[in-house]
Design a protein around this motif. Structure first.
Motif, PDB file in Angstrom:
ATOM      1  N   THR A   9      -3.582  38.617  28.033  1.00 51.02           N
ATOM      2  CA  THR A   9      -2.064  37.830  28.771  1.00 51.02           C
ATOM      3  C   THR A   9      -3.442  37.220  29.712  1.00 51.02           C
ATOM      4  OG1 THR A   9      -1.970  39.478  30.281  1.00 51.02           O
ATOM      5  CG2 THR A   9      -0.853  39.359  28.325  1.00 51.02           C
ATOM      6  N   GLY A  10      -2.389  35.884  30.474  1.00 49.67           N
ATOM      7  CA  GLY A  10      -2.849  35.201  32.638  1.00 49.67           C
ATOM      8  C   GLY A  10      -3.996  34.549  31.774  1.00 49.67           C
ATOM      9  N   LYS A  11      -3.667  33.561  30.167  1.00 48.12           N
ATOM     10  CA  LYS A  11      -4.808  32.716  30.407  1.00 48.12           C
ATOM     11  C   LYS A  11      -5.409  31.667  30.932  1.00 48.12           C
ATOM     12  CE  LYS A  11      -3.233  28.884  26.429  1.00 48.12           C
ATOM     13  NZ  LYS A  11      -2.396  28.946  25.251  1.00 48.12           N
ATOM     14  N   GLN A  12      -3.980  31.517  31.895  1.00 45.39           N
ATOM     15  CA  GLN A  12      -4.308  30.225  33.038  1.00 45.39           C
ATOM     16  C   GLN A  12      -5.098  30.655  33.735  1.00 45.39           C
ATOM     17  OE1 GLN A  12      -4.206  27.498  31.533  1.00 45.39           O
ATOM     18  NE2 GLN A  12      -2.189  27.773  30.138  1.00 45.39           N
ATOM     19  N   GLY A  13      -5.027  32.011  34.219  1.00 46.82           N
ATOM     20  CA  GLY A  13      -5.225  32.325  35.322  1.00 46.82           C
ATOM     21  C   GLY A  13      -7.316  32.387  35.062  1.00 46.82           C
ATOM     22  N   GLN A  14      -7.730  33.139  36.687  1.00 46.74           N
ATOM     23  CA  GLN A  14      -9.544  33.133  36.873  1.00 46.74           C
ATOM     24  C   GLN A  14      -9.930  33.412  35.187  1.00 46.74           C
ATOM     25  OE1 GLN A  14     -10.629  32.876  40.870  1.00 46.74           O
ATOM     26  NE2 GLN A  14      -8.965  33.932  41.212  1.00 46.74           N
ATOM     27  N   ASN A  61      -5.148  43.140  29.968  1.00 45.47           N
ATOM     28  CA  ASN A  61      -3.987  42.210  30.613  1.00 45.47           C
ATOM     29  C   ASN A  61      -4.288  42.116  31.672  1.00 45.47           C
ATOM     30  OD1 ASN A  61      -1.082  41.918  31.966  1.00 45.47           O
ATOM     31  ND2 ASN A  61      -1.622  43.342  32.933  1.00 45.47           N
ATOM     32  N   CYS A  62      -4.810  39.995  31.496  1.00 49.77           N
ATOM     33  CA  CYS A  62      -5.445  39.630  32.653  1.00 49.77           C
ATOM     34  C   CYS A  62      -3.896  38.540  34.000  1.00 49.77           C
ATOM     35  CB  CYS A  62      -6.329  38.266  33.022  1.00 49.77           C
ATOM     36  SG  CYS A  62      -7.999  39.166  31.087  1.00 49.77           S
ATOM     37  N   ALA A  63      -2.886  39.122  33.486  1.00 51.75           N
ATOM     38  CA  ALA A  63      -1.869  38.202  33.930  1.00 51.75           C
ATOM     39  C   ALA A  63      -1.292  39.730  35.278  1.00 51.75           C
ATOM     40  CB  ALA A  63      -0.236  38.279  32.828  1.00 51.75           C
ATOM     41  N   ALA A  64      -0.970  38.954  36.709  1.00 55.48           N
ATOM     42  CA  ALA A  64      -0.574  39.647  37.367  1.00 55.48           C
ATOM     43  C   ALA A  64       0.441  39.053  38.258  1.00 55.48           C
ATOM     44  CB  ALA A  64      -1.618  40.196  38.010  1.00 55.48           C
ATOM     45  N   TYR A  65       1.136  39.574  39.534  1.00 56.71           N
ATOM     46  CA  TYR A  65       1.824  38.568  40.836  1.00 56.71           C
ATOM     47  C   TYR A  65       1.017  38.702  41.745  1.00 56.71           C
ATOM     48  CZ  TYR A  65       4.906  37.037  44.293  1.00 56.71           C
ATOM     49  OH  TYR A  65       5.749  36.345  44.962  1.00 56.71           O
ATOM     50  N   THR A  66      -0.184  37.654  41.915  1.00 52.95           N
ATOM     51  CA  THR A  66      -1.367  37.824  42.591  1.00 52.95           C
ATOM     52  C   THR A  66      -1.373  37.108  43.749  1.00 52.95           C
ATOM     53  OG1 THR A  66      -2.080  35.783  41.595  1.00 52.95           O
ATOM     54  CG2 THR A  66      -3.284  37.218  40.552  1.00 52.95           C
ATOM     55  N   ALA A  67       0.436  36.339  44.202  1.00 56.20           N
ATOM     56  CA  ALA A  67       0.340  35.979  45.553  1.00 56.20           C
ATOM     57  C   ALA A  67       0.675  37.593  46.580  1.00 56.20           C
ATOM     58  CB  ALA A  67       1.504  35.152  45.626  1.00 56.20           C
ATOM     59  N   VAL A  68      -0.096  37.323  47.534  1.00 53.83           N
ATOM     60  CA  VAL A  68      -0.308  38.669  48.156  1.00 53.83           C
ATOM     61  C   VAL A  68       0.479  39.000  49.296  1.00 53.83           C
ATOM     62  CG1 VAL A  68      -2.181  39.874  49.798  1.00 53.83           C
ATOM     63  CG2 VAL A  68      -2.801  39.195  47.663  1.00 53.83           C
ATOM     64  N   ASP A  69      -0.011  37.331  50.016  1.00 52.19           N
ATOM     65  CA  ASP A  69       1.132  37.260  50.734  1.00 52.19           C
ATOM     66  C   ASP A  69       2.786  37.796  50.273  1.00 52.19           C
ATOM     67  OD1 ASP A  69      -0.459  37.777  53.588  1.00 52.19           O
ATOM     68  OD2 ASP A  69      -1.796  35.676  52.743  1.00 52.19           O
ATOM     69  N   LYS A  70       2.686  36.791  49.545  1.00 49.44           N
ATOM     70  CA  LYS A  70       4.558  35.956  49.431  1.00 49.44           C
ATOM     71  C   LYS A  70       5.095  37.510  48.828  1.00 49.44           C
ATOM     72  CE  LYS A  70       6.270  32.143  46.872  1.00 49.44           C
ATOM     73  NZ  LYS A  70       6.225  31.393  44.888  1.00 49.44           N
ATOM     74  N   SER A 104      -6.811  45.937  38.339  1.00 50.36           N
ATOM     75  CA  SER A 104      -6.275  46.399  39.451  1.00 50.36           C
ATOM     76  C   SER A 104      -7.347  45.809  40.808  1.00 50.36           C
ATOM     77  CB  SER A 104      -6.070  47.923  39.637  1.00 50.36           C
ATOM     78  OG  SER A 104      -5.063  48.200  40.737  1.00 50.36           O
ATOM     79  N   THR A 105      -6.846  46.404  42.008  1.00 49.73           N
ATOM     80  CA  THR A 105      -7.680  45.699  43.252  1.00 49.73           C
ATOM     81  C   THR A 105      -8.045  46.430  44.174  1.00 49.73           C
ATOM     82  OG1 THR A 105      -7.111  44.249  44.780  1.00 49.73           O
ATOM     83  CG2 THR A 105      -5.403  45.809  43.906  1.00 49.73           C
ATOM     84  N   GLY A 130      -0.233  45.618  47.158  1.00 50.97           N
ATOM     85  CA  GLY A 130      -0.976  46.927  46.428  1.00 50.97           C
ATOM     86  C   GLY A 130      -0.294  47.872  46.814  1.00 50.97           C
ATOM     87  N   TYR A 131       0.772  47.892  46.792  1.00 50.40           N
ATOM     88  CA  TYR A 131       1.350  49.337  46.559  1.00 50.40           C
ATOM     89  C   TYR A 131       2.288  48.793  45.211  1.00 50.40           C
ATOM     90  CZ  TYR A 131       5.531  51.462  45.713  1.00 50.40           C
ATOM     91  OH  TYR A 131       7.641  51.885  45.320  1.00 50.40           O
ATOM     92  N   THR A 132       2.384  47.373  44.862  1.00 52.11           N
ATOM     93  CA  THR A 132       3.005  47.632  43.109  1.00 52.11           C
ATOM     94  C   THR A 132       1.429  47.972  42.137  1.00 52.11           C
ATOM     95  OG1 THR A 132       2.274  45.315  42.941  1.00 52.11           O
ATOM     96  CG2 THR A 132       4.462  45.696  43.780  1.00 52.11           C
TER      97      THR A 132
END
Ligand SMILES: NC(=O)c1ccc[n+]([C@@H]2O[C@H](COP(=O)([O-])OP(=O)(O)OC[C@H]3O[C@@H](n4cnc5c(N)ncnc54)[C@H](OP(=O)(O)O)[C@@H]3O)[C@@H](O)[C@H]2O)c1
Length: 290
Positions: A9-14, A61-70, A104-105, A130-132
């Motif tokens: 997943t997440g083929k457009q991500g880094q 799984n390379c996809a994720a919601y990565t907008a930390v501030d949003k 994960s992170t 981080g919680y998610t």
């Protein structure tokens, strides 16, 4: 004999994009890369159907919601993608006997540490993203015994949006930049992490099976300000970098002050050797220049 299928997943991500670049060098596998239009992780039913349709041997799984501030203000979506969907993917993989690899992170840690975090150290995220990711880890482990969670940190690539590319752009426009100096961590070149993931799959195929949580970053420790100085030097950009404090650069989501991770477990289990972050950065900058 048909080849084993790796579904990504997440083929457009880094990270997903770096895997697309490496796929040709791994002809022993078939790869299918998915983007958000192929599989939307906010739709749990589609996840189940998609995994049943492809029946992969490995799911990365390379996809994720990565907008930390949003994520602070878009909590339901961040939770659905990083927590709920991760559990659903793990469960669907488990039903097929597929290995589930997810990322994960370092942001699962509270940042109060003074020595590199071990994989079994207590997690206590200081922001909602981080919680998610923390919940996603728990659901993945609970839903599939063949789960590999790789926590990584400060990821950059020649593709996508990241600190290295932002710094290079700003350094061309400005004479000086203020960059936070009191957050300490380890940068990770997404190409190196992608290579490590494929090494792990090759090891699994040889019967060297270790599941659970692992840490991966490039070797060495820095802070954002020194990271920026190294970018300037390596990219031959004459911009002055002033170190500032986190309180001078407030963001909606808190960041851990210290998020260096002990990466020895992934080396011991899978023989993965991490190169120094400055060497990895050099390769990325060369890639960007070409
Ligand atoms: N970047 C970092 O510094 C960092 C640090 C630690 C851990 N990580 C973790 O490392 C992994 C890879 O990160 P990355 O830097 O490669 O991320 P990235 O470049 O931000 O890419 C994330 C990808 O996820 C996709 N995505 C987001 N929401 C989705 C949804 N609802 N359905 C399907 N796809 C969706 C995005 O699709 P679109 O292209 O359509 O937006 C994007 O392609 C993630 O798990 C991240 O949490 C990253």
């Amino acid at each position: 004999m048909s080849k084993l299928l790796i579904l990504v997943t997440g083929k457009q991500g880094q990270l997903g994009w770096e895997l697309t670049q490496l796929a040709d060098g791994h002809q022993q596998f078939d790869f299918v890369f998915l983007d958000r239009t192929d599989l939307d992780l906010s739709d749990s039913q589609s996840i189940q159907k998609c995994i049943e349709q492809y029946r992969p041997a490995y799911f990365i799984n390379c996809a994720a919601y990565t907008a930390v501030d949003k994520a602070e203000t878009e909590q339901p979506l961040a939770y659905q993608v990083n927590a709920v969907a991760t559990g659903v993917m793990a469960n669907a993989c488990s039903k097929l006997g597929a290995t589930f690899i997810t990322i994960s992170t370092d942001y699962v840690f509270n940042g109060k540490g003074v020595k590199p975090y071990a994989t079994e150290d207590a997690t206590e995220p200081v922001n909602y993203y981080g919680y998610t990711k923390q919940v996603g880890e728990q659901l993945a482990l609970a839903n599939n015994p063949a789960t590999i969670i790789i926590r990584t940190s400060w990821v950059y690539s020649s593709h996508g949006n990241n600190f290295v590319k932002t710094m290079m752009r700003l350094m061309k426009e400005r004479d000086t930049l203020n960059v936070v100096a009191d957050q300490v961590g380890s940068p990770t070149y997404a190409r190196d992490l992608a290579t490590a993931i494929l090494q792990i799959i090759n090891q699994l195929e040889k019967g060297n099976k270790h599941y659970g949580i692992f840490h991966y970053s490039n070797a060495g420790v820095t802070n954002w300000s020194d990271f920026a100085r190294e970018i300037a030097q390596q990219a031959s950009l004459s911009c002055m970098v002033n170190g500032i404090t986190t309180t001078e650069y407030p963001t909606p989501a808190k960041r851990p002050a210290y998020s260096v991770m002990d990466t020895s477990k992934i080396s011991t289990a899978y023989g993965i050797v991490m190169r120094d972050w400055k060497e990895a950065l050099q390769e990325c900058i060369l890639q960007l220049k070409s």
